[in-house]
Scaffold this active site. Structure first.
Site, short mmCIF file in Angstrom:
data_model
loop_
_atom_site.label_atom_id
_atom_site.label_comp_id
_atom_site.label_asym_id
_atom_site.label_seq_id
_atom_site.Cartn_x
_atom_site.Cartn_y
_atom_site.Cartn_z
CE LYS A 219 -13.26 3.15 -4.06
NZ LYS A 219 -14.63 2.73 -4.46
CD GLU B 166 -13.81 2.07 -7.89
OE1 GLU B 166 -14.80 2.34 -7.19
OE2 GLU B 166 -12.66 2.47 -7.64
CD GLU C 37 -13.86 -3.43 -2.20
OE1 GLU C 37 -13.94 -2.56 -1.35
OE2 GLU C 37 -13.32 -3.26 -3.30
N GLY D 22 -19.99 2.29 -3.59
CA GLY D 22 -20.33 3.66 -3.89
C GLY D 22 -21.79 3.90 -4.22
#
Length: 248
Positions: free
Chosen positions: A12, A97, A165, A171
């Protein structure tokens, strides 16, 4: 046919040259499972730096994104030809994301995936549901809709790795139980069998991602339809080696 175990590390927006050199040196010196395929995805700024410092032939480098046009006035984007110029063979597409923070639609992700595949870049294609979607009991339907958008665009799946995911586990420290993960992985494989073909369903690797670490990876790796992991935060730590070796 046995599917080759696959572990991806998504760095990331993390890492300086110093940080990344330490991560790469750890991988260079590690004894990695010879049966596992390993791909790491540093920030675009450091793709060449990581590739030049990576000496372990077991590990490939991936981009975290690629655009669906050959080149041109697309500020901030990366083209397939630029990745190939650096010898990069992989990209991650559809990560939640980017879908959620940057508004990438299922159709746009599918378009980028098609362009990458058509032009020689293999794709780790991500899917997954929010906490609200799971609580509403609509996880499978949601993921199937993401798959359907992709299947409209591509017909050749041999260079696609699917990464499931669950957004609520990325996270957060939360992780799907092995039963929850296996249920969705099995549903993805079933969808591929019904809507693409049996060969694709059997051969496509389906990864789990979402707070994977050294403590939970071995149990998850035992599940029938979990073919590896896409690892976030733990890929920045020495325990990434343990995750790569979780099938041993």
């Amino acid at each position: 046919m046995a599917r080759q175990f696959f572990v991806g590390g998504n760095f990331k927006m993390n890492g300086t040259q110093k940080d990344l050199k330490a991560i790469v040196e750890n991988l260079n010196n590690a004894q990695l499972d010879s049966n596992a395929e390993v791909v790491i995805a540093p920030p675009a700024l450091y793709l060449d730096f990581v590739k030049q410092n990576l000496k372990n032939s077991k590990v490939e480098v991936a981009a975290q994104n690629v655009f669906n046009k050959p080149n041109g006035a697309f500020t901030g984007e990366i083209s397939v030809s630029q990745l190939q110029d650096l010898g990069i063979k992989w990209t991650i597409l559809g990560h939640s994301e980017r879908r959620n923070e940057l508004g990438e639609s299922d159709e746009f992700v599918a378009s980028k995936t098609k362009y990458a595949l058509d032009n020689g870049i293999s794709v780790i294609w991500c899917c997954g549901e929010s906490k609200d979607t799971r609580q509403a009991g609509e996880t499978i339907k949601f993921v199937e809709n993401q798959l359907a958008a992709l299947a409209k665009e591509i017909s050749d799946w041999k260079n696609v790795v699917v990464a499931y995911e669950p957004i609520w586990a990325i996270g957060t420290g939360l992780v799907a139980t092995k039963e929850q993960a296996q249920e969705v992985h099995a549903a993805i494989r079933s969808w591929l069998k019904k809507n693409v073909n049996e060969k694709v369903a059997e051969e496509t690797r389906i990864l789990y991602g979402g707070s994977v670490n050294a403590k939970n990876c071995k149990d998850l790796a035992k599940e029938e339809d979990i073919d590896g992991f896409l690892v976030g935060g733990a890929s920045l730590k020495p325990e990434f080696v343990e995750i790569i070796n979780s099938k041993q």
